[in-house]
Design a protein around this motif. Structure first.
Motif, PDB file in Angstrom:
ATOM      1  N   GLU A  32       3.550  -9.273   1.886  1.00 41.30           N
ATOM      2  CA  GLU A  32       4.609  -8.846   0.975  1.00 41.30           C
ATOM      3  C   GLU A  32       5.694  -9.909   1.035  1.00 41.30           C
ATOM      4  O   GLU A  32       6.245 -10.165   2.101  1.00 41.30           O
ATOM      5  CB  GLU A  32       5.154  -7.476   1.394  1.00 41.30           C
ATOM      6  N   LEU A  59       1.214   0.814  -3.513  1.00 40.72           N
ATOM      7  CA  LEU A  59       1.650   1.159  -2.154  1.00 40.72           C
ATOM      8  C   LEU A  59       2.897   2.021  -2.191  1.00 40.72           C
ATOM      9  O   LEU A  59       3.000   3.012  -1.482  1.00 40.72           O
ATOM     10  CB  LEU A  59       1.933  -0.099  -1.340  1.00 40.72           C
ATOM     11  N   TYR A  69       2.246  -3.291  -5.343  1.00 37.77           N
ATOM     12  CA  TYR A  69       0.809  -3.102  -5.536  1.00 37.77           C
ATOM     13  C   TYR A  69       0.071  -3.364  -4.229  1.00 37.77           C
ATOM     14  O   TYR A  69       0.501  -4.181  -3.417  1.00 37.77           O
ATOM     15  CB  TYR A  69       0.295  -4.046  -6.625  1.00 37.77           C
ATOM     16  N   SER A  70      -1.060  -2.710  -4.041  1.00 39.13           N
ATOM     17  CA  SER A  70      -1.840  -2.902  -2.816  1.00 39.13           C
ATOM     18  C   SER A  70      -2.461  -4.301  -2.819  1.00 39.13           C
ATOM     19  O   SER A  70      -2.822  -4.826  -3.878  1.00 39.13           O
ATOM     20  CB  SER A  70      -2.937  -1.851  -2.702  1.00 39.13           C
ATOM     21  N   SER A 113      -3.864   1.982  -6.300  1.00 38.55           N
ATOM     22  CA  SER A 113      -3.523   0.555  -6.341  1.00 38.55           C
ATOM     23  C   SER A 113      -2.040   0.305  -6.089  1.00 38.55           C
ATOM     24  O   SER A 113      -1.604  -0.840  -6.082  1.00 38.55           O
ATOM     25  CB  SER A 113      -3.921  -0.035  -7.703  1.00 38.55           C
ATOM     26  N   THR A 137       0.946  -6.191   4.490  1.00 37.16           N
ATOM     27  CA  THR A 137       0.796  -4.876   3.869  1.00 37.16           C
ATOM     28  C   THR A 137      -0.660  -4.489   3.897  1.00 37.16           C
ATOM     29  O   THR A 137      -1.540  -5.309   4.034  1.00 37.16           O
ATOM     30  CB  THR A 137       1.299  -4.888   2.407  1.00 37.16           C
ATOM     31  N   GLY A 138      -0.880  -3.215   3.700  1.00 35.87           N
ATOM     32  CA  GLY A 138      -2.257  -2.764   3.552  1.00 35.87           C
ATOM     33  C   GLY A 138      -2.795  -2.193   4.775  1.00 35.87           C
ATOM     34  O   GLY A 138      -3.748  -1.682   5.048  1.00 35.87           O
TER      35      GLY A 138
END
Length: 100
Positions: A90, A23, A31-32, A21, A99-100
């Motif tokens: 983000e 990044l 956090y992701s 969870s 992100t992700g």
């Protein structure tokens, strides 16, 4: 999330970064997006912020007792105004980054 003067040790950073969870960790924990969305949805379903973070493998002694509550307050606000898309960006720094 400001960690209010707390500096993570190398060992703590490795522990935090081993959680799917998360990044990345520097002065702050990033956090992701998937975790943020799942956390908001779990909170809406009646789970407490602390419960969500603990069940996801976070150690409150490491991240701080108030971190779950503060994160969920921020994420719920973003989710209410921008939906899931708002949690995919983000927002720290000068430029918005996906992100992700």
């Amino acid at each position: 999330m400001k960690n209010l003067g707390r500096v993570f040790t190398e060992k703590e950073i490795k522990v935090l970064e081993s959680n799917p969870s998360v990044l990345r960790v520097s002065e702050n924990i990033t956090y992701s997006p998937a975790f943020k969305i799942a956390a908001v949805q779990a909170n809406q379903a009646g789970h407490t912020p602390m419960e969500i973070f603990v069940q996801t493998g976070f150690y409150l002694e490491l991240i701080g007792q108030e971190t779950p509550k503060r994160c969920l307050e921020r994420w719920r606000k973003t989710y209410a105004s921008s939906g899931e898309a708002g949690l995919l960006e983000e927002r720290r720094g000068r430029e918005l980054r996906k992100t992700g």
